[in-house]
Write a protein that holds these residues in place. Structure first.
Motif, PDB file in Angstrom:
ATOM      1  N   ALA A 181      42.242  30.389  42.783  1.00 27.98           N
ATOM      2  CA  ALA A 181      42.623  29.063  42.270  1.00 27.98           C
ATOM      3  C   ALA A 181      42.553  29.035  40.756  1.00 27.98           C
ATOM      4  O   ALA A 181      43.426  28.470  40.080  1.00 27.98           O
ATOM      5  N   ALA A 182      41.511  29.657  40.198  1.00 31.91           N
ATOM      6  CA  ALA A 182      41.362  29.681  38.738  1.00 31.91           C
ATOM      7  C   ALA A 182      42.491  30.459  38.073  1.00 31.91           C
ATOM      8  O   ALA A 182      43.080  30.010  37.073  1.00 31.91           O
ATOM      9  N   LEU A 183      42.828  31.622  38.612  1.00 33.26           N
ATOM     10  CA  LEU A 183      43.863  32.447  37.987  1.00 33.26           C
ATOM     11  C   LEU A 183      45.261  31.874  38.204  1.00 33.26           C
ATOM     12  O   LEU A 183      46.124  31.992  37.328  1.00 33.26           O
ATOM     13  N   LEU A 184      45.500  31.258  39.346  1.00 33.82           N
ATOM     14  CA  LEU A 184      46.799  30.634  39.572  1.00 33.82           C
ATOM     15  C   LEU A 184      47.008  29.446  38.635  1.00 33.82           C
ATOM     16  O   LEU A 184      48.119  29.196  38.161  1.00 33.82           O
ATOM     17  N   THR A 185      45.933  28.722  38.352  1.00 28.72           N
ATOM     18  CA  THR A 185      46.021  27.641  37.364  1.00 28.72           C
ATOM     19  C   THR A 185      46.308  28.207  35.982  1.00 28.72           C
ATOM     20  O   THR A 185      47.144  27.692  35.232  1.00 28.72           O
ATOM     21  N   GLU A 186      45.627  29.299  35.654  1.00 24.53           N
ATOM     22  CA  GLU A 186      45.838  29.924  34.347  1.00 24.53           C
ATOM     23  C   GLU A 186      47.236  30.489  34.199  1.00 24.53           C
ATOM     24  O   GLU A 186      47.777  30.559  33.084  1.00 24.53           O
ATOM     25  N   PHE A 187      47.841  30.898  35.298  1.00 24.34           N
ATOM     26  CA  PHE A 187      49.160  31.516  35.234  1.00 24.34           C
ATOM     27  C   PHE A 187      50.172  30.593  34.567  1.00 24.34           C
ATOM     28  O   PHE A 187      51.037  31.038  33.804  1.00 24.34           O
ATOM     29  N   THR A 188      50.065  29.293  34.817  1.00 21.54           N
ATOM     30  CA  THR A 188      50.979  28.326  34.209  1.00 21.54           C
ATOM     31  C   THR A 188      50.879  28.364  32.695  1.00 21.54           C
ATOM     32  O   THR A 188      51.892  28.332  31.987  1.00 21.54           O
ATOM     33  N   PHE A 189      49.653  28.446  32.183  1.00 25.42           N
ATOM     34  CA  PHE A 189      49.457  28.449  30.735  1.00 25.42           C
ATOM     35  C   PHE A 189      49.778  29.815  30.121  1.00 25.42           C
ATOM     36  O   PHE A 189      50.359  29.898  29.032  1.00 25.42           O
ATOM     37  N   ALA A 218      45.746  28.306  27.363  1.00 27.51           N
ATOM     38  CA  ALA A 218      45.429  29.491  28.154  1.00 27.51           C
ATOM     39  C   ALA A 218      44.000  29.953  27.889  1.00 27.51           C
ATOM     40  O   ALA A 218      43.516  29.940  26.749  1.00 27.51           O
ATOM     41  N   THR A 219      43.331  30.375  28.942  1.00 30.11           N
ATOM     42  CA  THR A 219      41.967  30.880  28.850  1.00 30.11           C
ATOM     43  C   THR A 219      41.980  32.402  28.764  1.00 30.11           C
ATOM     44  O   THR A 219      42.665  33.054  29.562  1.00 30.11           O
ATOM     45  N   PRO A 220      41.270  33.006  27.820  1.00 26.93           N
ATOM     46  CA  PRO A 220      41.238  34.475  27.738  1.00 26.93           C
ATOM     47  C   PRO A 220      40.587  35.084  28.976  1.00 26.93           C
ATOM     48  O   PRO A 220      39.606  34.556  29.499  1.00 26.93           O
ATOM     49  N   LEU A 221      41.171  36.172  29.444  1.00 27.12           N
ATOM     50  CA  LEU A 221      40.616  36.924  30.571  1.00 27.12           C
ATOM     51  C   LEU A 221      39.779  38.069  30.014  1.00 27.12           C
ATOM     52  O   LEU A 221      40.303  38.934  29.304  1.00 27.12           O
ATOM     53  N   ILE A 222      38.496  38.075  30.311  1.00 29.41           N
ATOM     54  CA  ILE A 222      37.587  39.124  29.845  1.00 29.41           C
ATOM     55  C   ILE A 222      37.440  40.130  30.973  1.00 29.41           C
ATOM     56  O   ILE A 222      36.917  39.806  32.038  1.00 29.41           O
ATOM     57  N   VAL A 223      37.943  41.340  30.772  1.00 28.29           N
ATOM     58  CA  VAL A 223      38.002  42.340  31.831  1.00 28.29           C
ATOM     59  C   VAL A 223      36.829  43.306  31.706  1.00 28.29           C
ATOM     60  O   VAL A 223      36.625  43.923  30.655  1.00 28.29           O
ATOM     61  N   LEU A 224      36.061  43.434  32.788  1.00 30.57           N
ATOM     62  CA  LEU A 224      34.899  44.323  32.851  1.00 30.57           C
ATOM     63  C   LEU A 224      35.014  45.206  34.079  1.00 30.57           C
ATOM     64  O   LEU A 224      35.664  44.847  35.060  1.00 30.57           O
ATOM     65  N   ARG A 225      34.362  46.345  34.033  1.00 31.55           N
ATOM     66  CA  ARG A 225      34.254  47.162  35.235  1.00 31.55           C
ATOM     67  C   ARG A 225      32.881  47.825  35.265  1.00 31.55           C
ATOM     68  O   ARG A 225      32.271  48.072  34.224  1.00 31.55           O
ATOM     69  N   ALA A 226      32.413  48.092  36.470  1.00 32.90           N
ATOM     70  CA  ALA A 226      31.107  48.710  36.630  1.00 32.90           C
ATOM     71  C   ALA A 226      31.213  50.207  36.380  1.00 32.90           C
ATOM     72  O   ALA A 226      32.163  50.857  36.818  1.00 32.90           O
ATOM     73  N   VAL A 227      30.236  50.745  35.663  1.00 37.92           N
ATOM     74  CA  VAL A 227      30.152  52.190  35.428  1.00 37.92           C
ATOM     75  C   VAL A 227      28.758  52.654  35.830  1.00 37.92           C
ATOM     76  O   VAL A 227      27.804  51.872  35.859  1.00 37.92           O
ATOM     77  N   SER A 228      28.646  53.922  36.135  1.00 36.85           N
ATOM     78  CA  SER A 228      27.389  54.441  36.664  1.00 36.85           C
ATOM     79  C   SER A 228      26.331  54.590  35.572  1.00 36.85           C
ATOM     80  O   SER A 228      26.637  54.763  34.396  1.00 36.85           O
ATOM     81  N   ARG A 229      25.087  54.486  35.979  1.00 42.06           N
ATOM     82  CA  ARG A 229      23.932  54.720  35.113  1.00 42.06           C
ATOM     83  C   ARG A 229      22.938  55.560  35.893  1.00 42.06           C
ATOM     84  O   ARG A 229      22.486  55.178  36.959  1.00 42.06           O
ATOM     85  N   ASN A 230      22.652  56.748  35.357  1.00 45.02           N
ATOM     86  CA  ASN A 230      21.698  57.657  36.006  1.00 45.02           C
ATOM     87  C   ASN A 230      22.080  57.925  37.469  1.00 45.02           C
ATOM     88  O   ASN A 230      21.232  57.948  38.355  1.00 45.02           O
ATOM     89  N   GLY A 231      23.381  58.084  37.689  1.00 37.89           N
ATOM     90  CA  GLY A 231      23.855  58.403  39.025  1.00 37.89           C
ATOM     91  C   GLY A 231      24.019  57.226  39.952  1.00 37.89           C
ATOM     92  O   GLY A 231      24.451  57.390  41.094  1.00 37.89           O
ATOM     93  N   VAL A 232      23.697  56.019  39.492  1.00 36.79           N
ATOM     94  CA  VAL A 232      23.841  54.821  40.307  1.00 36.79           C
ATOM     95  C   VAL A 232      25.154  54.140  39.941  1.00 36.79           C
ATOM     96  O   VAL A 232      25.401  53.855  38.759  1.00 36.79           O
ATOM     97  N   ASP A 233      26.007  53.876  40.951  1.00 31.93           N
ATOM     98  CA  ASP A 233      27.357  53.389  40.694  1.00 31.93           C
ATOM     99  C   ASP A 233      27.389  52.088  39.904  1.00 31.93           C
ATOM    100  O   ASP A 233      28.162  51.929  38.977  1.00 31.93           O
ATOM    101  N   LYS A 234      26.574  51.124  40.279  1.00 35.45           N
ATOM    102  CA  LYS A 234      26.680  49.794  39.682  1.00 35.45           C
ATOM    103  C   LYS A 234      25.683  49.590  38.555  1.00 35.45           C
ATOM    104  O   LYS A 234      25.088  48.534  38.417  1.00 35.45           O
TER     105      LYS A 234
END
Length: 417
Positions: free
Chosen positions: A88-96, A108-124
């Protein structure tokens, strides 16, 4: 501090304004004073890619500034896909984000893109900042949930990441805080230069402000094949074993997979035909890519080659690719699909000479086959491959490639909204 890294909550304002990160799509609460949503944080978990619970996975191409991100609809949910919190949030943003005026883009609201990377062999272990994005395209998709053996509707979002070179690749979070405190227009002076240019001039400047990293990238052999024992590995071996004794029929599957990949960019892929087994002059299938709409569309011939070989056997060489290159005319595209891998020299030659050829390796092939089976055959790989084998002979024709430009086409793949 932990292992030399600052805590994300400290970086982004501390206890006074904690950012939400409990979901994949996390819209910050809109400011009661300004009515502006400060930011939407998108978080991805790459280690789940290809699992039974997540056969669809987000695609991050940071070097070309593109992200394909899937929404938060879930199988069995009583809530419609478009009404889930994140969707719902992204579909609303799509208009702007697709606004045609500066005033609309200002909302329009900025989209802050993050992803998980491993630390000491732990995925998240950590969250990695990947950039700020503009929402370019939304597609309604049907996904398959293996544990419940049912399909469900979701959305896929294509995002353009903006260039931060004017800021030395650093992102100033004070812009987000100001959006909450004084609103978007007043805070614009703190925004990255690329965002300000986009607000002022819209999509026409996106090619100039899109993140691009000039690198000479090739993929290692291990990166082109699924991990042994994974779901994708099982699919790849299933494909190889079914077509090892009927490699001509593999060309039909290859054409289908190329169509999925090319149509996923928002263009229309028109199925053509499979060439005869002998005398094909290095071309196994012919199809067409239509870019644009109506009188403003451009039709591009796509010439394809397919090789069903042992995934762990020999790789596709530069000489193999040369057969496709030799048949390409100006404005034509090439595609090469294999159950195996491409040698590093072959990849380098393709990059150096700037040949317009799409390379589909074993990893990509397995993922696309798995998704196609989920969308059309209830997740059954056997049923999909049976269909390819049963319809292959009907697709064989002896025609000149340029004839594809004159035939009427249908648009079998998903449409964007």
């Amino acid at each position: 501090m932990l292992d030399g890294h600052r805590n994300i909550y400290v970086v982004t304002g501390g206890r006074d304004r904690e950012i939400p990160l409990g979901r994949g799509i996390n819209p910050m609460a809109d400011s009661r004073r300004t009515g502006y949503v400060p930011a939407v944080l998108l978080s991805s978990s790459p280690w789940k890619a290809g699992s039974e619970s997540t056969p669809w996975h987000d695609v991050f191409d940071l070097q070309t500034g593109r992200v394909r991100y899937f929404g938060d609809a879930k199988p069995g949910s009583s809530v419609q896909a478009e009404k889930e919190l994140g969707n719902a949030a992204l579909l609303t943003e799509f208009t702007f984000h697709r606004g045609s005026t500066e005033a609309e883009r200002m909302r329009a609201t900025p989209l802050i893109v993050l992803r998980a990377v491993s630390r000491n062999g732990v995925d998240k272990g950590y969250r990695e900042f990947c950039g700020i994005g503009v929402l370019q395209r939304v597609e309604r998709v049907v996904q398959w949930d293996a544990p419940t053996a049912r399909s469900f509707t979701n959305f896929a979002y294509d995002i353009i990441l903006l260039d931060l070179s004017d800021e030395d690749e650093l992102f100033d979070w004070s812009w987000i805080n100001m959006r909450a405190e004084v609103g978007g227009p007043a805070a614009l002076s703190r925004a990255p230069q690329a965002w300000r240019r986009w607000v002022a001039d819209g999509d026409r400047v996106l090619p100039k402000i899109q993140r691009r990293v000039a690198t000479f990238t090739t993929r290692r052999k291990n990166d082109q094949l699924p991990t042994p024992g994974s779901a994708e590995h099982k699919v790849l071996m299933q494909v190889y074993e079914r077509f090892a004794t009927n490699k001509h029929a593999f060309e039909s599957l290859a054409s289908m997979i190329v169509g999925r990949i090319l149509a996923g960019s928002g263009t229309a892929y028109i199925d053509g035909w499979i060439t005869k087994a002998s005398g094909d002059n290095g071309i196994d299938f012919v199809s067409r890519l239509d870019v644009g709409n109506g009188a403003t569309s451009v039709k591009l011939v796509v010439l394809g080659q397919a090789k069903c070989v042992s995934p762990t056997g020999s790789s596709i060489s530069a000489g193999d690719l040369a057969r496709v290159v030799a048949r390409l005319r100006r404005g034509w595209l090439g595609a090469y699909v294999t159950t195996a891998t491409y040698t590093e020299p072959a990849q380098r030659e393709l990059i150096t000479d700037e040949y317009p050829i799409l390379l589909v390796d074993g990893m990509t092939l397995a993922g696309e086959v798995r998704r196609l089976a989920a969308e059309t055959y209830g997740g059954s790989i056997d049923r999909l491959l049976d269909h390819v084998l049963n319809t292959h002979d009907d697709a064989i024709e002896a025609r000149r490639p340029e004839e594809i430009l004159t035939i009427d086409g249908t648009y079998p793949h998903g449409t964007s909204i």
